[in-house]
Design a protein around this motif. Structure first.
Motif, mmCIF file in Angstrom:
data_model
loop_
_atom_site.group_PDB
_atom_site.id
_atom_site.type_symbol
_atom_site.label_atom_id
_atom_site.label_comp_id
_atom_site.label_asym_id
_atom_site.label_seq_id
_atom_site.Cartn_x
_atom_site.Cartn_y
_atom_site.Cartn_z
ATOM 1 N N ALA A 23 0.809 -1.215 0.000
ATOM 2 C CA ALA A 23 0.000 0.000 0.000
ATOM 3 C C ALA A 23 0.841 1.263 0.000
ATOM 4 C CB ALA A 23 -0.941 0.015 1.206
ATOM 5 N N ASP A 24 2.156 1.130 0.255
ATOM 6 C CA ASP A 24 3.028 2.294 0.303
ATOM 7 C C ASP A 24 4.122 2.141 -0.741
ATOM 8 O OD1 ASP A 24 4.198 0.148 1.605
ATOM 9 O OD2 ASP A 24 5.488 1.440 2.810
ATOM 10 N N CYS A 25 5.016 3.114 -0.791
ATOM 11 C CA CYS A 25 6.166 3.083 -1.681
ATOM 12 C C CYS A 25 7.419 3.460 -0.893
ATOM 13 C CB CYS A 25 5.970 4.033 -2.872
ATOM 14 S SG CYS A 25 5.869 5.776 -2.407
ATOM 15 N N MET A 26 8.572 3.238 -1.482
ATOM 16 C CA MET A 26 9.846 3.533 -0.817
ATOM 17 C C MET A 26 10.177 5.014 -0.993
ATOM 18 S SD MET A 26 11.893 0.094 -2.004
ATOM 19 C CE MET A 26 13.359 0.538 -1.062
ATOM 20 N N LEU A 27 9.336 5.860 -0.390
ATOM 21 C CA LEU A 27 9.455 7.297 -0.599
ATOM 22 C C LEU A 27 10.692 7.875 0.081
ATOM 23 C CD1 LEU A 27 8.169 9.776 -1.852
ATOM 24 C CD2 LEU A 27 6.801 10.048 0.218
ATOM 25 N N SER A 28 10.969 7.443 1.306
ATOM 26 C CA SER A 28 12.135 7.975 2.014
ATOM 27 C C SER A 28 13.438 7.617 1.299
ATOM 28 C CB SER A 28 12.162 7.447 3.446
ATOM 29 O OG SER A 28 12.204 6.028 3.461
ATOM 30 N N GLY A 29 13.500 6.426 0.713
ATOM 31 C CA GLY A 29 14.685 6.053 -0.049
ATOM 32 C C GLY A 29 14.846 6.885 -1.303
ATOM 33 N N ALA A 30 13.734 7.196 -1.984
ATOM 34 C CA ALA A 30 13.802 8.033 -3.182
ATOM 35 C C ALA A 30 14.239 9.453 -2.840
ATOM 36 C CB ALA A 30 12.453 8.043 -3.883
ATOM 37 N N MET A 31 13.771 9.977 -1.716
ATOM 38 C CA MET A 31 14.190 11.316 -1.301
ATOM 39 C C MET A 31 15.655 11.318 -0.893
ATOM 40 S SD MET A 31 10.751 12.403 0.821
ATOM 41 C CE MET A 31 11.358 14.053 1.197
ATOM 42 N N SER A 32 16.145 10.227 -0.325
ATOM 43 C CA SER A 32 17.574 10.119 -0.005
ATOM 44 C C SER A 32 18.412 10.107 -1.278
ATOM 45 C CB SER A 32 17.830 8.853 0.812
ATOM 46 O OG SER A 32 17.105 8.866 2.019
ATOM 47 N N MET A 33 17.929 9.413 -2.305
ATOM 48 C CA MET A 33 18.620 9.430 -3.595
ATOM 49 C C MET A 33 18.648 10.837 -4.179
ATOM 50 S SD MET A 33 17.075 5.895 -5.222
ATOM 51 C CE MET A 33 17.725 6.272 -6.855
ATOM 52 N N ALA A 34 17.571 11.588 -3.983
ATOM 53 C CA ALA A 34 17.525 12.965 -4.477
ATOM 54 C C ALA A 34 18.564 13.842 -3.780
ATOM 55 C CB ALA A 34 16.128 13.538 -4.277
ATOM 56 N N LEU A 35 18.705 13.689 -2.466
ATOM 57 C CA LEU A 35 19.696 14.480 -1.736
ATOM 58 C C LEU A 35 21.124 14.096 -2.153
ATOM 59 C CD1 LEU A 35 18.070 14.458 1.812
ATOM 60 C CD2 LEU A 35 18.155 16.356 0.202
#
Length: 278
Positions: free
Chosen positions: A126-138
């Protein structure tokens, strides 16, 4: 989005590609919000950002339930042959489209298609790996900053487009992302497509006061600042905090599971004084 004429701008878009949530939108009466329409609107927004200044840069990251992936630029983009670039230019000259816009649009479409068809896990989340994607962005912002010639200044901004649910297990990772973004002077924006996100409410920055007056802000401005406990990942109103590492627990524990600090257990019952016989 505010732009300064003396510096370039780096925009990183984090797109929620959860197939469960996007599939549920097709069963609703109003089918205007589809994944295909979202991709097309996103391409218009990204091309508008690049059109504002020729020095502007763009990066798009997909936040999937099983993995995160760079949609633009591709990791192998630098290894493409000149024949591939000439083929793109040849195709765009026929319709008069700007070559950079065509490359952004075609790359994002192809990478999204490859991400969806390569997901063979079969598990539904039901969720996605959003925190990991934001870490990749940083991390990408840090890499671009180091590769800047003559230490040219630029502003960085992360736009999160999210529709799926929050998962409290990502609370600590979100807090680390917030602190890192503040240290890098990176602004985080969010476009929530469905229900409110208590995690993103704590890290999204408001725009300038002049721009805020022109925006249609939501009526509900209540923000959930409750923290998630480290033991069960549940949001708590009152809990126990480790005095060494500030870990939060919903119930008392004699040993901190994060830093392994031990706490003395004090008996709350008063000790009766002994009567002295005269």
């Amino acid at each position: 989005m505010a732009y300064r004429s003396d510096e370039s701008s780096l925009l990183i878009v984090v797109l929620d590609t959860n197939p469960v949530w996007w599939g549920q939108q097709l069963s609703k009466p109003n089918r205007d919000l589809t994944f295909t329409n979202c991709i097309e609107e996103l391409l218009v927004f990204c091309n508008s950002h690049l059109m504002m200044d020729q020095r502007n840069k763009l990066c798009v990251i997909a936040a999937h339930p099983s993995k995160n992936k760079f949609l633009f630029p591709k990791s192998e983009l630098a290894d493409e042959t000149a024949s591939d670039d000439s083929e793109i230019m040849r195709q765009t000259k026929s319709d008069g489209q700007y070559e950079l816009f065509a490359k952004v649009s075609e790359t994002i479409r192809e990478e999204v298609k490859d991400l969806i068809f390569s997901d063979t896990s079969g598990e539904l989340h039901a969720d996605c790996m959003l925190s990991g994607a934001m870490s990749m962005a940083l991390c990408y912002i840090n890499r671009v900053e180091k590769e800047q010639l003559n230490k040219e200044s630029f502003s960085s901004r992360i736009l999160v487009i999210k529709g799926s649910e929050d998962h409290q297990s990502q609370y600590m990772n979100f807090m680390m992302v917030i602190f890192t973004a503040q240290k890098q002077n990176t602004i985080i924006d969010a476009c929530i497509l469905d229900q409110e996100s208590s995690l993103l409410q704590q890290c999204v920055f408001l725009p300038d006061a002049k721009i805020r007056k022109k925006m249609t802000l939501p009526t509900n401005v209540k923000i959930d600042y409750r923290a998630a406990c480290f033991c069960h990942r549940n949001l708590v109103d009152i809990g126990y905090v480790c005095s060494v590492c500030l870990s939060i627990y919903c119930s008392f524990t004699p040993i901190c599971t994060t830093c392994h600090a031990t706490f003395k257990i004090v008996d709350p019952r008063p000790i009766p004084k002994k009567k002295i016989k005269k």
